[in-house]
Write a protein that holds these residues in place. Structure first.
Motif, mmCIF file in Angstrom:
data_model
loop_
_atom_site.group_PDB
_atom_site.id
_atom_site.type_symbol
_atom_site.label_atom_id
_atom_site.label_comp_id
_atom_site.label_asym_id
_atom_site.label_seq_id
_atom_site.Cartn_x
_atom_site.Cartn_y
_atom_site.Cartn_z
ATOM 1 N N ASP A 1 0.805 -1.222 0.000
ATOM 2 C CA ASP A 1 0.000 0.000 0.000
ATOM 3 C C ASP A 1 0.838 1.271 0.000
ATOM 4 O O ASP A 1 0.376 2.318 -0.470
ATOM 5 N N SER A 2 2.060 1.205 0.520
ATOM 6 C CA SER A 2 2.834 2.440 0.718
ATOM 7 C C SER A 2 4.003 2.608 -0.242
ATOM 8 O O SER A 2 4.474 3.732 -0.435
ATOM 9 N N VAL A 3 4.482 1.546 -0.854
ATOM 10 C CA VAL A 3 5.629 1.638 -1.759
ATOM 11 C C VAL A 3 5.137 1.470 -3.200
ATOM 12 O O VAL A 3 4.606 0.420 -3.560
ATOM 13 N N TYR A 4 5.313 2.503 -4.007
ATOM 14 C CA TYR A 4 4.834 2.438 -5.387
ATOM 15 C C TYR A 4 5.425 3.582 -6.200
ATOM 16 O O TYR A 4 6.033 4.504 -5.657
ATOM 17 N N ARG B 1 -1.319 1.033 -7.948
ATOM 18 C CA ARG B 1 -1.638 -0.399 -7.949
ATOM 19 C C ARG B 1 -0.912 -1.141 -9.055
ATOM 20 O O ARG B 1 -0.471 -2.279 -8.867
ATOM 21 N N LYS B 2 -0.776 -0.506 -10.213
ATOM 22 C CA LYS B 2 -0.057 -1.149 -11.316
ATOM 23 C C LYS B 2 1.414 -1.375 -10.979
ATOM 24 O O LYS B 2 2.040 -2.281 -11.538
ATOM 25 N N SER B 3 1.951 -0.577 -10.068
ATOM 26 C CA SER B 3 3.354 -0.747 -9.657
ATOM 27 C C SER B 3 3.596 -2.129 -9.074
ATOM 28 O O SER B 3 4.726 -2.633 -9.096
ATOM 29 N N TRP B 4 2.552 -2.741 -8.531
ATOM 30 C CA TRP B 4 2.668 -4.085 -7.981
ATOM 31 C C TRP B 4 2.035 -5.136 -8.881
ATOM 32 O O TRP B 4 2.589 -6.217 -9.061
ATOM 33 N N VAL C 1 1.782 -18.934 -4.906
ATOM 34 C CA VAL C 1 0.770 -18.421 -3.986
ATOM 35 C C VAL C 1 1.218 -17.093 -3.378
ATOM 36 O O VAL C 1 0.403 -16.188 -3.162
ATOM 37 N N LEU C 2 2.507 -16.945 -3.106
ATOM 38 C CA LEU C 2 3.035 -15.685 -2.584
ATOM 39 C C LEU C 2 2.757 -14.541 -3.559
ATOM 40 O O LEU C 2 2.316 -13.450 -3.165
ATOM 41 N N LEU C 3 2.991 -14.790 -4.836
ATOM 42 C CA LEU C 3 2.732 -13.771 -5.857
ATOM 43 C C LEU C 3 1.236 -13.491 -5.978
ATOM 44 O O LEU C 3 0.822 -12.334 -6.107
ATOM 45 N N ALA C 4 0.411 -14.535 -5.930
ATOM 46 C CA ALA C 4 -1.035 -14.343 -6.019
ATOM 47 C C ALA C 4 -1.566 -13.556 -4.827
ATOM 48 O O ALA C 4 -2.448 -12.695 -4.977
ATOM 49 N N ALA C 5 -1.039 -13.830 -3.640
ATOM 50 C CA ALA C 5 -1.472 -13.113 -2.441
ATOM 51 C C ALA C 5 -1.079 -11.637 -2.511
ATOM 52 O O ALA C 5 -1.853 -10.750 -2.118
ATOM 53 N N THR C 6 0.120 -11.367 -3.025
ATOM 54 C CA THR C 6 0.567 -9.977 -3.177
ATOM 55 C C THR C 6 -0.303 -9.241 -4.191
ATOM 56 O O THR C 6 -0.673 -8.084 -3.984
ATOM 57 N N GLN C 7 -0.635 -9.919 -5.279
ATOM 58 C CA GLN C 7 -1.510 -9.308 -6.264
ATOM 59 C C GLN C 7 -2.889 -9.032 -5.669
ATOM 60 O O GLN C 7 -3.510 -8.008 -5.969
ATOM 61 N N ASP C 8 -3.368 -9.920 -4.828
ATOM 62 C CA ASP C 8 -4.682 -9.736 -4.218
ATOM 63 C C ASP C 8 -4.730 -8.467 -3.385
ATOM 64 O O ASP C 8 -5.736 -7.745 -3.391
ATOM 65 N N ILE C 9 -3.647 -8.169 -2.687
ATOM 66 C CA ILE C 9 -3.585 -6.938 -1.897
ATOM 67 C C ILE C 9 -3.718 -5.719 -2.794
ATOM 68 O O ILE C 9 -4.489 -4.792 -2.520
ATOM 69 N N ALA C 10 -2.962 -5.729 -3.897
ATOM 70 C CA ALA C 10 -2.978 -4.586 -4.814
ATOM 71 C C ALA C 10 -4.324 -4.443 -5.518
ATOM 72 O O ALA C 10 -4.841 -3.335 -5.674
#
Length: 249
Positions: A56-59, A66-69, A108-117
C-alpha cells in the motif's frame, strides 16, 4: 468491473492448481506426510496481512499506485509458469514433493501480493455508487479462476472423460478434429501451465499499456451526496434564522 473480475480470476488460476488440482493429482504418488508438506505451499495467502502495508505504501506515482505491484507480480508469475511448466511435469511424475512445494509456495506468494494490490485498486477503480460490487467481482473472478484450474483442468486432463464426453461426441470431435479415442486427455499439466503463462503475459502487458489508473472515488458527488449537502445547508439556514430571531426578541 470486467477488469476486476479478470484480475481476480488470474489470482484464482495458481490457487486452483496449488490447493485443488495438484493435491488431487499427487495423492496417488505421495504419503500423507508428504501431502502435508505440500499443503504448506498455500500458507502465504493466510499471512498476506504481514506485507500488505508495504504494498500500500511503496509504489511509483508515475506508473500507478496499484499497477506498480500488479504488473511486475503478474509478469513474475507468467515467467514462472512458462519456464517451469516442463520442470513441474517432471517433478510431478517423479513425486518430488519438496521442489514442487517450494515453487508453488512462490506462486501463492505472488497471487497473495496481487490480491492486496487488486483489493486496493477496487476502491478507486469503481465509482462510489458501485463500490459494493467489489466483493462480487472478487467472488466471481476468484471462483472462476479456481474452478478452471481445478475442476475443468482435471476433466480435460482425464482420458476417460475426454473420450466419453468430448471425443465421443460426434459434433465436438468433428469441430475439433479429434480422434474417437486416445490414451491421454486433451490437456497435460505442462501444456496447461504453459498456456496460462503466455495468457498472463498478454493480459498483463495489455493492462500495463492501455489501462490508466483513475480515482473514481474522488469524482463528482453522487445524488445521495448532493441530497445530504442540501439537507445540511437547510439546517444551517434554519439555525441562522432561529439565532437571529432570538437576538431580536
Amino acid at each position: 468491473m470486467a477488469l476486476l473480475v479478470l484480475l481476480y480470476a488470474m489470482q484464482g488460476i495458481p490457487l486452483g492448481l496449488t490447493m485443488g488440482a495438484m493435491p488431487f493429482l499427487l495423492q496417488a504418488k505421495l504419503s500423507m506426510t508428504q501431502m502435508g508438506i505440500f499443503s504448506m505451499a498455500g500458507y502465504p495467502y493466510s499471512f498476506k496481512l504481514l506485507w500488505s502495508p508495504i504494498v500500500d505504501s511503496v509504489y511509483s506515482a508515475t506508473f500507478g499506485r496499484r499497477k506498480s505491484w500488479i504488473v511486475p507480480v503478474q509478469l513474475a508469475s507468467a515467467a514462472l509458469l512458462i519456464c517451469g511448466a516442463g520442470w513441474i511435469q517432471e517433478q510431478y511424475e517423479a513425486g518430488g514433493v519438496v521442489p514442487l512445494t517450494v515453487l508453488f509456495f512462490f506462486f501463492v506468494l505472488l497471487a497473495a501480493t496481487q490480491d492486496i494490490a487488486v483489493d486496493g485498486w477496487a476502491l478507486t477503480l469503481l465509482p462510489p455508487r458501485h463500490i459494493e460490487y467489489a466483493s462480487t467481482c472478487q467472488t466471481l473472478g476468484m471462483n472462476t479462476g479456481y474452478f478452471t484450474s481445478f475442476t475443468i483442468f482435471l476433466a480435460l486432463s482425464n482420458a476417460e472423460f475426454c473420450n466419453k464426453y468430448i471425443r465421443g461426441n460426434s459434433v465436438l470431435a468433428g469441430l475439433l478434429h479429434l480422434q474417437p479415442s486416445h490414451p491421454d486427455g486433451l490437456v497435460s499439466l505442462k501444456g496447461y501451465i504453459g498456456f496460462w503463462g503466455w495468457a498472463f503475459t498478454v493480459l498483463t502487458l495489455a493492462v500495463a499499456l492501455f489501462k490508466q489508473e483513475e480515482d473514481h472515488s474522488a469524482g463528482s458527488p453522487t445524488a445521495d451526496d448532493s441530497a445530504a449537502a442540501a439537507v445540511d445547508e437547510e439546517r444551517k439556514a434554519q439555525r441562522s434564522q432561529r439565532s437571529a430571531a432570538s437576538r431580536t426578541g
